[in-house]
Write a protein that holds these residues in place. Structure first.
Motif, mmCIF file in Angstrom:
data_model
loop_
_atom_site.group_PDB
_atom_site.id
_atom_site.type_symbol
_atom_site.label_atom_id
_atom_site.label_comp_id
_atom_site.label_asym_id
_atom_site.label_seq_id
_atom_site.Cartn_x
_atom_site.Cartn_y
_atom_site.Cartn_z
ATOM 1 N N VAL A 104 0.671 -1.256 -0.113
ATOM 2 C CA VAL A 104 -0.240 -0.139 -0.431
ATOM 3 C C VAL A 104 0.774 1.230 0.049
ATOM 4 C CG1 VAL A 104 -1.696 1.669 1.315
ATOM 5 C CG2 VAL A 104 -2.193 -1.060 1.257
ATOM 6 N N HIS A 105 1.929 1.480 0.727
ATOM 7 C CA HIS A 105 2.937 2.688 0.778
ATOM 8 C C HIS A 105 3.410 2.254 -0.321
ATOM 9 C CE1 HIS A 105 6.062 5.066 2.602
ATOM 10 N NE2 HIS A 105 6.957 4.510 1.667
ATOM 11 N N LEU A 106 4.068 1.637 -1.641
ATOM 12 C CA LEU A 106 4.548 2.064 -2.690
ATOM 13 C C LEU A 106 3.410 1.716 -3.558
ATOM 14 C CD1 LEU A 106 6.994 -1.088 -2.909
ATOM 15 C CD2 LEU A 106 7.340 1.342 -2.434
ATOM 16 N N TYR A 107 2.102 1.834 -3.541
ATOM 17 C CA TYR A 107 0.870 1.880 -4.566
ATOM 18 C C TYR A 107 0.904 3.216 -4.182
ATOM 19 C CZ TYR A 107 -3.194 2.476 -6.409
ATOM 20 O OH TYR A 107 -4.150 2.555 -7.630
ATOM 21 N N GLY A 124 -1.599 8.859 -8.458
ATOM 22 C CA GLY A 124 -1.582 10.094 -9.199
ATOM 23 C C GLY A 124 -0.192 10.394 -9.590
ATOM 24 N N ASP A 125 0.245 11.565 -9.839
ATOM 25 C CA ASP A 125 1.322 11.551 -11.110
ATOM 26 C C ASP A 125 2.387 10.157 -10.960
ATOM 27 O OD1 ASP A 125 -0.605 13.536 -11.891
ATOM 28 O OD2 ASP A 125 1.593 15.126 -10.913
ATOM 29 N N GLY A 126 2.598 9.290 -9.884
ATOM 30 C CA GLY A 126 3.647 8.524 -9.738
ATOM 31 C C GLY A 126 4.756 9.244 -9.687
#
Length: 148
Positions: free
Chosen positions: A44-47, A53-55
């Protein structure tokens, strides 16, 4: 001189010494539960940081302070990730020390050193999280302020 052995995590209750808690079993269970929680926390943190959003282009001081740490949910999420990861890693290192260090003196010294370092890192990490959540404006020595 006798060599102190570490109790096997799956020692049956009937074979354990009376009144003693099996800390190896507790550590073994903690590793399984915290490992599953860490997988969810990390994914979830990485996602949320790299995909939504803008990645990766959105990552910066403003994104972390204004977007993430202004929401208590993400502050608690990151604190839980920090605490669980450090305790999980330290417990893994403790297991390695128990497997390869046979003398009780050095084993105890290394274990105490590991847990002390873990506690210091948790305290410092939480201080950083709390400071950025409470005071998001950084003032440099040259008088330049980075604020949200």
């Amino acid at each position: 001189m006798t060599i102190e052995t570490v109790e096997y995590p799956r020692t049956p209750l009937a074979e354990r010494k009376a009144g003693r808690k099996n800390w190896e079993r507790t550590g073994w269970m903690f590793m399984r539960v915290s490992g599953m929680l860490l997988v969810v926390l990390v994914l979830v943190h990485l996602y949320s940081n790299l995909v939504a959003g803008d990645g990766v282009h959105q990552i910066g001081y403003e994104f972390v302070v204004a977007n993430k740490f202004s929401v208590p949910f993400w502050l608690i999420w990151d604190a839980l990730l920090l605490i669980l990861a450090l305790i999980h890693g330290t417990n893994g290192m403790r297991t390695i020390v128990n497997d390869y260090v046979y003398k009780p003196g050095p084993r105890k010294a290394l274990t105490i050193t590991l847990w002390t370092a873990c506690a210091i890192e948790i305290i410092l990490g939480l201080i950083v999280l709390i400071v950025f959540a409470v005071e998001p404006c950084i003032h440099s020595a040259s008088g330049i302020a980075i604020c949200q």
